[in-house]
Enzyme design. Structure first.
Site, PDB file in Angstrom:
ATOM      1  N   LYS A  94     -11.936  -9.458  -8.636  1.00  0.00           N
ATOM      2  CA  LYS A  94     -11.338  -9.157  -7.331  1.00  0.00           C
ATOM      3  C   LYS A  94     -12.366  -9.116  -6.214  1.00  0.00           C
ATOM      4  O   LYS A  94     -12.004  -8.905  -5.052  1.00  0.00           O
ATOM      5  CB  LYS A  94     -10.596  -7.819  -7.406  1.00  0.00           C
ATOM      6  CG  LYS A  94      -9.446  -7.801  -8.413  1.00  0.00           C
ATOM      7  CD  LYS A  94      -8.776  -6.441  -8.449  1.00  0.00           C
ATOM      8  CE  LYS A  94      -7.685  -6.394  -9.514  1.00  0.00           C
ATOM      9  NZ  LYS A  94      -6.998  -5.082  -9.548  1.00  0.00           N
ATOM     10  N   ARG A 137      -4.522  -1.339   6.006  1.00  0.00           N
ATOM     11  CA  ARG A 137      -4.545  -0.113   5.208  1.00  0.00           C
ATOM     12  C   ARG A 137      -5.944   0.464   5.034  1.00  0.00           C
ATOM     13  O   ARG A 137      -6.110   1.566   4.537  1.00  0.00           O
ATOM     14  CB  ARG A 137      -3.912  -0.346   3.837  1.00  0.00           C
ATOM     15  CG  ARG A 137      -2.437  -0.693   3.908  1.00  0.00           C
ATOM     16  CD  ARG A 137      -1.781  -0.731   2.557  1.00  0.00           C
ATOM     17  NE  ARG A 137      -1.752   0.590   1.925  1.00  0.00           N
ATOM     18  CZ  ARG A 137      -1.150   0.828   0.752  1.00  0.00           C
ATOM     19  NH1 ARG A 137      -0.564  -0.151   0.092  1.00  0.00           N
ATOM     20  NH2 ARG A 137      -1.154   2.043   0.248  1.00  0.00           N
ATOM     21  N   PRO A 187      -4.435  -8.176  -4.015  1.00  0.00           N
ATOM     22  CA  PRO A 187      -4.858  -9.509  -4.459  1.00  0.00           C
ATOM     23  C   PRO A 187      -5.637  -9.432  -5.763  1.00  0.00           C
ATOM     24  O   PRO A 187      -6.536  -8.599  -5.903  1.00  0.00           O
ATOM     25  CB  PRO A 187      -5.735  -9.994  -3.297  1.00  0.00           C
ATOM     26  CG  PRO A 187      -5.240  -9.241  -2.109  1.00  0.00           C
ATOM     27  CD  PRO A 187      -4.854  -7.891  -2.634  1.00  0.00           C
ATOM     28  N   GLU A 188      -5.281 -10.291  -6.712  1.00  0.00           N
ATOM     29  CA  GLU A 188      -5.918 -10.290  -8.027  1.00  0.00           C
ATOM     30  C   GLU A 188      -6.748 -11.556  -8.196  1.00  0.00           C
ATOM     31  O   GLU A 188      -6.975 -12.295  -7.230  1.00  0.00           O
ATOM     32  CB  GLU A 188      -4.846 -10.146  -9.109  1.00  0.00           C
ATOM     33  CG  GLU A 188      -4.015  -8.879  -8.921  1.00  0.00           C
ATOM     34  CD  GLU A 188      -2.946  -8.674  -9.973  1.00  0.00           C
ATOM     35  OE1 GLU A 188      -3.071  -9.202 -11.093  1.00  0.00           O
ATOM     36  OE2 GLU A 188      -1.957  -7.961  -9.679  1.00  0.00           O
ATOM     37  N   TYR A 247      -5.556  -5.783  13.325  1.00  0.00           N
ATOM     38  CA  TYR A 247      -6.305  -5.068  12.283  1.00  0.00           C
ATOM     39  C   TYR A 247      -7.534  -5.840  11.788  1.00  0.00           C
ATOM     40  O   TYR A 247      -7.958  -5.671  10.658  1.00  0.00           O
ATOM     41  CB  TYR A 247      -5.387  -4.744  11.090  1.00  0.00           C
ATOM     42  CG  TYR A 247      -4.060  -4.147  11.483  1.00  0.00           C
ATOM     43  CD1 TYR A 247      -3.993  -2.877  12.047  1.00  0.00           C
ATOM     44  CD2 TYR A 247      -2.878  -4.860  11.305  1.00  0.00           C
ATOM     45  CE1 TYR A 247      -2.771  -2.328  12.426  1.00  0.00           C
ATOM     46  CE2 TYR A 247      -1.652  -4.314  11.668  1.00  0.00           C
ATOM     47  CZ  TYR A 247      -1.607  -3.056  12.232  1.00  0.00           C
ATOM     48  OH  TYR A 247      -0.403  -2.519  12.611  1.00  0.00           O
ATOM     49  N   LYS A 286     -12.027   0.821 -28.357  1.00  0.00           N
ATOM     50  CA  LYS A 286     -11.341   1.723 -27.435  1.00  0.00           C
ATOM     51  C   LYS A 286      -9.945   2.083 -27.949  1.00  0.00           C
ATOM     52  O   LYS A 286      -9.275   1.252 -28.553  1.00  0.00           O
ATOM     53  CB  LYS A 286     -11.226   1.076 -26.040  1.00  0.00           C
ATOM     54  CG  LYS A 286     -12.566   0.842 -25.379  1.00  0.00           C
ATOM     55  CD  LYS A 286     -12.400   0.186 -24.032  1.00  0.00           C
ATOM     56  CE  LYS A 286     -13.759  -0.045 -23.358  1.00  0.00           C
ATOM     57  NZ  LYS A 286     -14.372   1.207 -22.905  1.00  0.00           N
TER      58      LYS A 286
END
Length: 369
Positions: free
Chosen positions: A62, A129, A2-3, A108, A176
């Site tokens: 997030k 997970r 999920p973003e 879960y 960068k």
């Protein structure tokens, strides 16, 4: 994973179903990874939450949090596959017909919440997970972002829209030298952009994901800034429901990869290809995203010195036909002092080569790193 837009969706549902209600019952299951990795236990979470009123919810990229009537507050991250289910609410950002998804409590689960009121609200944090994280942050609700892990992350392009300005972005890019896709994925730079959002942003900005960030022109930086806010704002307006994303978006056509008799092409006919950038599979439209500057692997490291190049030449494999240097033969009886000198000279030459070779290896390792 999920973003930003998916987290925006779940915060929306928390505010709609939980804020303003008291948690009359909190159940937890011990998990030394989901809780323990961030210094919290299931029992501590239960004690901190039960009996308190939910007064708010927020987001930074997030990460999201639930603020309670008194500290500590819950700060969470879904990892790769975590989610917050609310019973009888369509919280998921994708549709599923799996029978197991209708069960309650769901499989879960890591914690279950029940509120007062009639009807009561039931919610569950699920993560099969175990890559999600649930922690408690003991501070005033308004100071959550000043604490770990949020303080280590960059600004959120939605919540901190004014901060993520074109000037701010330009300074970040120029400082960068990394592939632009890798820079966008680094949460220390900017919060919330993940793999699909990064690809979508770069597609709309017409920038190749491998191009070094410090080689982008002013006009490209302007396009990138516009694309970041366009993709973020458009996706949250529809609460990350991909069925409602614009049809011309890359997202709508990238998922045919690896499927039989399916081709990854846009409605315009442009082909979608896939490369690895920053360890992640990236969708690219070569006809749109041109390489306008150096990309990773296209140029030599500018820090490589002439002495290091000399060492590399010494280590090069001899060309075909070049006689190999033979090891010194064992001195035969009768060769006398001349043979001993020759052996001594050869030994010194061999030590010199080994010393250079070793240094070359160390230098090469630093360059690769």
């Amino acid at each position: 994973m999920p973003e930003l837009s998916e987290i925006y969706r779940i915060v929306h549902f928390i505010r709609q179903h939980l804020v303003g209600k008291t948690l009359t019952k909190v159940s937890t299951q011990h998990d030394d990874i989901v809780y323990g990795k961030v210094g919290t236990t299931a029992a501590e979470f239960q004690k901190a939450m039960e009996g308190k009123k939910v007064i708010g919810a927020g987001q930074q990229g997030k990460y999201f949090w639930i603020t309670m009537s008194s500290p500590p507050h819950a700060v969470m991250h879904f990892g790769m596959a975590g989610w917050l289910k609310i019973r009888d609410a369509d919280t998921y950002y994708y549709r599923t017909d799996k029978p197991g998804d209708k069960e309650w409590p769901p499989k879960y689960w890591k914690f279950l919440l029940e509120t007062d009121g009639d009807p009561k609200t039931e919610a569950a944090f699920v993560d099969f997970r175990r890559l999600g994280r649930i922690r408690l942050v003991d501070c005033p609700a308004d100071d959550i972002r000043q604490h770990t892990p949020l303080k280590e992350n960059g600004p959120d392009p939605v919540v901190d829209k004014d901060t993520v300005s074109e000037a701010w972005l330009a300074e970040k890019l120029k400082r960068k030298k990394v592939p632009i896709k890798a820079l966008l994925l680094d949460q220390a730079n900017i919060s919330g952009i993940g793999n699909w959002m990064g690809d979508e942003i770069l597609y709309h900005a017409k920038i190749h994901p491998e191009q070094y960030s410090n080689t982008l022109t002013d006009s490209q930086i302007k396009e990138l800034h516009t694309a970041i806010h366009y993709v973020c704002s458009t996706s949250i307006e529809v609460l990350a429901d991909s069925d409602k994303f614009p049809e011309h978006w890359l997202f709508k056509h990238r998922w045919a990869k690896g499927k039989k008799n399916k081709s990854c092409t846009l409605p315009t006919g442009e082909k979608i290809t896939f490369i690895t950038v920053g360890g992640r599979t990236s969708a690219v439209v070569p006809g749109v995203q041109k390489k306008t500057g150096p990309v990773a692997g296209d140029i030599k490291d500018e820090e490589e010195s002439s002495s290091e190049r000399e060492v590399k030449r010494k280590r090069a494999v001899p060309k075909k036909g070049t006689p190999k240097q033979e090891a010194p033969k064992k001195q035969e009886p009768g060769t006398g002092e001349r043979g001993a000198k020759r052996q001594s000279k050869q030994a010194v030459k061999t030590e010199d080569v080994e010393e250079h070779t070793g240094a070359g290896r160390r230098r090469s390792a630093r360059i690769r790193k």
